[in-house]
Design a protein around this motif. Structure first.
Motif, PDB file in Angstrom:
ATOM      1  N   VAL A 130      14.507  -4.752 -48.325  1.00 19.76           N
ATOM      2  CA  VAL A 130      13.118  -5.204 -48.265  1.00 19.76           C
ATOM      3  C   VAL A 130      13.074  -6.726 -48.178  1.00 19.76           C
ATOM      4  N   ARG A 131      12.303  -7.230 -47.232  1.00 21.26           N
ATOM      5  CA  ARG A 131      12.174  -8.675 -47.040  1.00 21.26           C
ATOM      6  C   ARG A 131      11.113  -9.229 -47.988  1.00 21.26           C
ATOM      7  N   ARG A 132      11.470 -10.278 -48.739  1.00 21.05           N
ATOM      8  CA  ARG A 132      10.545 -10.873 -49.698  1.00 21.05           C
ATOM      9  C   ARG A 132       9.899 -12.163 -49.186  1.00 21.05           C
ATOM     10  N   MET A 133      10.351 -12.647 -48.058  1.00 19.38           N
ATOM     11  CA  MET A 133       9.838 -13.899 -47.509  1.00 19.38           C
ATOM     12  C   MET A 133       9.816 -13.785 -45.986  1.00 19.38           C
ATOM     13  N   PRO A 135      10.002 -14.796 -42.033  1.00 24.96           N
ATOM     14  CA  PRO A 135      10.923 -15.698 -41.336  1.00 24.96           C
ATOM     15  C   PRO A 135      10.394 -17.127 -41.244  1.00 24.96           C
ATOM     16  N   LEU A 136       9.092 -17.279 -41.026  1.00 24.37           N
ATOM     17  CA  LEU A 136       8.498 -18.607 -40.896  1.00 24.37           C
ATOM     18  C   LEU A 136       8.656 -19.408 -42.184  1.00 24.37           C
ATOM     19  N   ILE A 137       8.314 -18.793 -43.312  1.00 25.88           N
ATOM     20  CA  ILE A 137       8.423 -19.486 -44.605  1.00 25.88           C
ATOM     21  C   ILE A 137       9.896 -19.724 -44.953  1.00 25.88           C
ATOM     22  N   PHE A 138      10.741 -18.749 -44.666  1.00 28.74           N
ATOM     23  CA  PHE A 138      12.168 -18.889 -44.948  1.00 28.74           C
ATOM     24  C   PHE A 138      12.757 -20.075 -44.187  1.00 28.74           C
ATOM     25  N   ASN A 139      12.438 -20.158 -42.899  1.00 31.11           N
ATOM     26  CA  ASN A 139      12.981 -21.238 -42.074  1.00 31.11           C
ATOM     27  C   ASN A 139      12.401 -22.599 -42.437  1.00 31.11           C
ATOM     28  N   VAL A 166      20.221 -12.587 -48.377  1.00 30.53           N
ATOM     29  CA  VAL A 166      20.248 -11.261 -48.994  1.00 30.53           C
ATOM     30  C   VAL A 166      19.044 -11.029 -49.896  1.00 30.53           C
ATOM     31  N   SER A 167      18.739 -12.003 -50.766  1.00 28.94           N
ATOM     32  CA  SER A 167      17.698 -11.797 -51.769  1.00 28.94           C
ATOM     33  C   SER A 167      16.288 -12.043 -51.249  1.00 28.94           C
ATOM     34  N   LEU A 168      16.130 -12.917 -50.263  1.00 33.98           N
ATOM     35  CA  LEU A 168      14.794 -13.274 -49.781  1.00 33.98           C
ATOM     36  C   LEU A 168      14.491 -12.736 -48.378  1.00 33.98           C
ATOM     37  N   ALA A 176      23.913 -11.083 -43.119  1.00 35.24           N
ATOM     38  CA  ALA A 176      23.716 -12.358 -43.816  1.00 35.24           C
ATOM     39  C   ALA A 176      24.887 -13.291 -43.554  1.00 35.24           C
ATOM     40  N   THR A 177      26.098 -12.751 -43.593  1.00 35.01           N
ATOM     41  CA  THR A 177      27.286 -13.560 -43.317  1.00 35.01           C
ATOM     42  C   THR A 177      27.235 -14.138 -41.914  1.00 35.01           C
ATOM     43  N   ALA A 178      26.858 -13.310 -40.941  1.00 39.12           N
ATOM     44  CA  ALA A 178      26.801 -13.750 -39.548  1.00 39.12           C
ATOM     45  C   ALA A 178      25.791 -14.881 -39.361  1.00 39.12           C
ATOM     46  N   ASN A 179      24.610 -14.735 -39.944  1.00 46.50           N
ATOM     47  CA  ASN A 179      23.578 -15.768 -39.805  1.00 46.50           C
ATOM     48  C   ASN A 179      23.926 -17.026 -40.591  1.00 46.50           C
ATOM     49  N   THR A 180      24.614 -16.856 -41.711  1.00 42.36           N
ATOM     50  CA  THR A 180      25.043 -18.008 -42.504  1.00 42.36           C
ATOM     51  C   THR A 180      25.971 -18.912 -41.702  1.00 42.36           C
ATOM     52  N   LYS A 181      26.884 -18.330 -40.954  1.00 40.28           N
ATOM     53  CA  LYS A 181      27.860 -19.133 -40.214  1.00 40.28           C
ATOM     54  C   LYS A 181      27.185 -20.032 -39.182  1.00 40.28           C
ATOM     55  N   LEU A 182      26.153 -19.525 -38.504  1.00 37.63           N
ATOM     56  CA  LEU A 182      25.466 -20.323 -37.492  1.00 37.63           C
ATOM     57  C   LEU A 182      24.744 -21.512 -38.134  1.00 37.63           C
ATOM     58  N   LEU A 183      24.030 -21.252 -39.229  1.00 36.99           N
ATOM     59  CA  LEU A 183      23.307 -22.332 -39.888  1.00 36.99           C
ATOM     60  C   LEU A 183      24.263 -23.332 -40.528  1.00 36.99           C
ATOM     61  N   ASN A 184      25.377 -22.838 -41.053  1.00 33.12           N
ATOM     62  CA  ASN A 184      26.379 -23.720 -41.642  1.00 33.12           C
ATOM     63  C   ASN A 184      27.048 -24.573 -40.564  1.00 33.12           C
ATOM     64  N   CYS A 185      27.219 -23.995 -39.386  1.00 32.45           N
ATOM     65  CA  CYS A 185      27.765 -24.747 -38.256  1.00 32.45           C
ATOM     66  C   CYS A 185      26.826 -25.900 -37.903  1.00 32.45           C
ATOM     67  N   ALA A 186      25.533 -25.619 -37.859  1.00 32.67           N
ATOM     68  CA  ALA A 186      24.542 -26.646 -37.521  1.00 32.67           C
ATOM     69  C   ALA A 186      24.483 -27.733 -38.583  1.00 32.67           C
ATOM     70  N   SER A 187      24.558 -27.338 -39.865  1.00 33.46           N
ATOM     71  CA  SER A 187      24.498 -28.347 -40.935  1.00 33.46           C
ATOM     72  C   SER A 187      25.764 -29.204 -40.943  1.00 33.46           C
ATOM     73  N   ASN A 188      26.903 -28.599 -40.614  1.00 29.94           N
ATOM     74  CA  ASN A 188      28.143 -29.378 -40.492  1.00 29.94           C
ATOM     75  C   ASN A 188      28.027 -30.412 -39.376  1.00 29.94           C
TER      76      ASN A 188
END
Length: 252
Positions: A130-133, A135-139, A166-168, A176-188
């Motif tokens: 279940v999504r608690r947030m 996409p717009l607010i999350f981003n 996972v939680s939000l 979650a792992t797949a999406n984390t890598k892309l955002l972590n790549c951008a922040s790096n």
């Protein structure tokens, strides 16, 4: 050509391989790479800057591997990735203005909390929840907040992105792992751009470690896609606790 001797370079490349492997699955590659670079004699600020070089290769490789496996749509993530990139630049540029000593005290406690959440949370799997947030607010909130932290310090960024997804956002572990890598790549990438201005990265050494990261990240992402949550969850808990222990040790 390289800023270190051949023996030290080989040591750092081995560290880069294992950092890429661990980071592509559960985050926390900096736990391996940063201490290794400090042992090589790099100044601390140079370590932070060089870590972004080699980490960028691993995160990009993992993101591409997950996208090729159908676990993340890179086109839909362009917007969040751009936010992550910009926020990490801001974080890296204002690092001297933030109470980093306080962050270093609080951070291990937060990481322990992340580990406890994933260790005790029942029903965690590769299935979306279940999504608690929205996409717009999350981003607009979680992405820039975590990315800015990556520019300031960095350890635990992947774990915090995972927890948020996972939680939000209600993502399953693998997604979650797949999406984390892309955002972590951008922040790096954003933090590296900023550090290139305010610091002096060891470019050749960082690039060599980055090549090793590619092979480690490809192996880790491949295993994660085959095994899924059964591999990601325990490794995430272990690496998060290890990061917390390392940070606590540094405070002593």
């Amino acid at each position: 050509m390289f800023e270190v001797s051949t023996e030290i370079l080989l040591f750092l490349m081995v560290a880069g391989f294992f950092a890429g492997f661990v980071d592509s699955i559960a985050g926390g590659g900096g736990l391996i790479a940063v201490p290794a670079m400090l042992l090589s004699g790099m100044p601390p600020l140079t370590v932070l800057a060089t870590n972004k070089i080699q980490g960028l290769f691993g995160a990009a490789t993992a993101a591409f591997s997950y996208a090729r496996g159908g676990h993340v749509d890179l086109r839909k993530q362009i917007g969040p990735a751009a936010i992550s990139f910009a926020a990490s630049i801001v974080g890296a540029l204002i690092i001297s203005q933030l109470p980093t000593d306080l962050i270093r005290v609080v951070l291990p406690l937060l990481l322990v909390g992340v580990a406890i959440f994933f260790a005790l949370q029942r029903g965690l799997s590769d299935t979306d929840r279940v999504r608690r947030m929205s996409p717009l607010i999350f981003n607009a909130s979680m992405v820039p907040l975590i990315a800015a932290y990556d520019g300031v310090l960095g350890p635990g960024t992947g774990s915090f992105f995972m927890l948020a997804f996972v939680s939000l956002a209600g993502y399953g572990i693998l997604k979650a792992t797949a999406n984390t890598k892309l955002l972590n790549c951008a922040s790096n990438a954003g933090a590296l751009l900023a550090f290139a201005i305010v610091a002096t990265p060891w470019w050749m050494t960082g690039l060599a470690m980055g090549v090793a990261q590619i092979f480690g990240a490809r192996l880790g992402a491949s295993l994660a896609q085959k095994i899924g949550a059964r591999l990601i969850k325990p490794l995430l808990v272990c690496t998060t606790l290890a990061m917390a222990a390392k940070l606590l040790w540094d405070l002593i």
